[in-house]
Design a protein around this motif. Structure first.
Motif, PDB file in Angstrom:
ATOM      1  N   ARG A   1       0.805  -1.214   0.000  1.00 30.89           N
ATOM      2  CA  ARG A   1       0.000   0.000   0.000  1.00 30.89           C
ATOM      3  C   ARG A   1       0.838   1.262   0.000  1.00 30.89           C
ATOM      4  N   GLU A   2       2.086   1.176   0.389  1.00 29.93           N
ATOM      5  CA  GLU A   2       2.924   2.376   0.473  1.00 29.93           C
ATOM      6  C   GLU A   2       3.326   2.878  -0.915  1.00 29.93           C
ATOM      7  N   ILE A   3       3.324   4.185  -1.085  1.00 31.24           N
ATOM      8  CA  ILE A   3       3.827   4.802  -2.296  1.00 31.24           C
ATOM      9  C   ILE A   3       4.497   6.119  -1.916  1.00 31.24           C
ATOM     10  N   SER A   4       5.691   6.338  -2.414  1.00 37.17           N
ATOM     11  CA  SER A   4       6.421   7.564  -2.076  1.00 37.17           C
ATOM     12  C   SER A   4       5.762   8.769  -2.736  1.00 37.17           C
ATOM     13  N   PHE A   5       6.091   9.942  -2.235  1.00 34.63           N
ATOM     14  CA  PHE A   5       5.502  11.176  -2.757  1.00 34.63           C
ATOM     15  C   PHE A   5       5.873  11.376  -4.225  1.00 34.63           C
TER      16      PHE A   5
END
Length: 314
Positions: free
Chosen positions: A92-96
């Protein structure tokens, strides 16, 4: 829900959302999503391949159809990794920066598709209202210029919009409501003043999709007026039948877009899964349905497809 403080986490890490309330069923839910992605990618790739390889389809109408398939393919691929990553691996994580990049492609291909639909409406207008000058107006060189103009129009306005987004601070929840990064969704998480971002975003939408929809409507008003002036009932029916595929493509593009906009504006109390469902429909239905519509409704495309399959099987 994960929360981060702006002072301890910058640039921020966002968390994408699958289908709220059905997290335990994500593996099973991935099956229909995989099928839709497979249909969209294979269908649009087939349309592109047929138009490129079949010399009889080297005409303005089919060049514009290839542009539509290209934008649908790009739109589909822009979300595939994050959507299936959530369903299969719970990533679920995504960098800016990755989020900014995904927004650029999603919104860029969306605006390009709107432009392509407008150009296709103009194509139908010329073909029906001024058929004798059709080949003179829509030359290959002009179609090439139109193609580049569509790309430039769809991407240039996004650069300042996304740069404005990078100046914002994010000190609230970093949980997005979709399976991909969507500009209004990301903007809502900011604790900075977003009035400039909202105004600029609204101006871009009005000057692209909003203006395009008005011009498409105007084109069809003129087309209907021209067709009704035709004396022969059979000729009127034939003229209208050439517009069915394009009208269907316009409907499946604008209806989900309007629905998503309404949900974002007025659906604050709607169940969370409604946001996610409409967001996925908004980006998946046009790439899935357009190849099907044009394969079924356009005789030349259907014949070319059958020719490809027949040659391969023989």
């Amino acid at each position: 829900m994960p929360y981060f403080n702006q002072s301890t986490a910058y640039p921020p890490v966002f968390f994408l959302t699958g289908i709220p309330g059905l997290e335990t069923s994500h593996t099973w839910l991935s099956i229909p999503f995989c099928c839709l992605y497979a249909i969209a990618i294979s269908g649009n790739s087939m349309i592109l391949f047929i138009i490129i390889t079949e010399s009889s389809l080297h005409e303005p109408m089919y060049y514009f159809l290839s542009m539509l398939s290209f934008t649908d393919l790009g739109l589909c691929l822009s979300t595939l990794v994050t959507v299936l990553g959530i369903f299969w691996f719970n990533v679920r994580e995504i960098s800016f920066d990755a989020c900014i990049g995904q927004m650029f492609f999603i919104h860029g291909f969306t605006f390009m598709e709107s432009s392509v639909l407008l150009v296709m409406a103009f194509d139908r207008f010329i073909a029906i209202c001024n058929p004798l000058r059709y080949a003179m107006i829509l030359t290959n060189s002009r179609i090439t210029v139109v193609g580049f103009a569509i790309i430039i129009r769809g991407t240039t306005a996004l650069v300042p919009l996304l740069l404005l987004l990078k100046r914002l601070s994010f000190c609230r929840s970093h949980v997005l409501h979709h399976s991909y990064c969507f500009h209004p969704d990301v903007m809502k998480l900011s604790c900075s003043d977003t009035r400039v971002n909202s105004a600029f975003g609204l101006a871009i939408v009005i000057s692209t999709a909003g203006l395009d929809s008005v011009l498409i409507l105007l084109s069809y008003v003129l087309i209907i007026h021209s067709v009704l002036c035709i004396a022969s009932k059979e000729e009127r029916k034939k003229a209208f039948s050439t517009c069915v595929s394009h009208l269907s493509a316009v409907a499946i593009f604008y209806i989900p877009m309007i629905s998503l906009s309404l949900v974002h504006r007025f659906g604050k109390h709607a169940p969370p899964f409604v946001h996610t469902l409409i967001a996925n429909v908004y980006l998946l239905i046009p790439p899935v349905m357009n190849p099907i519509i044009y394969s079924v409704k356009t005789k030349q495309i259907r014949k070319a497809m059958l020719k490809v399959f027949f040659v391969k099987s023989s």
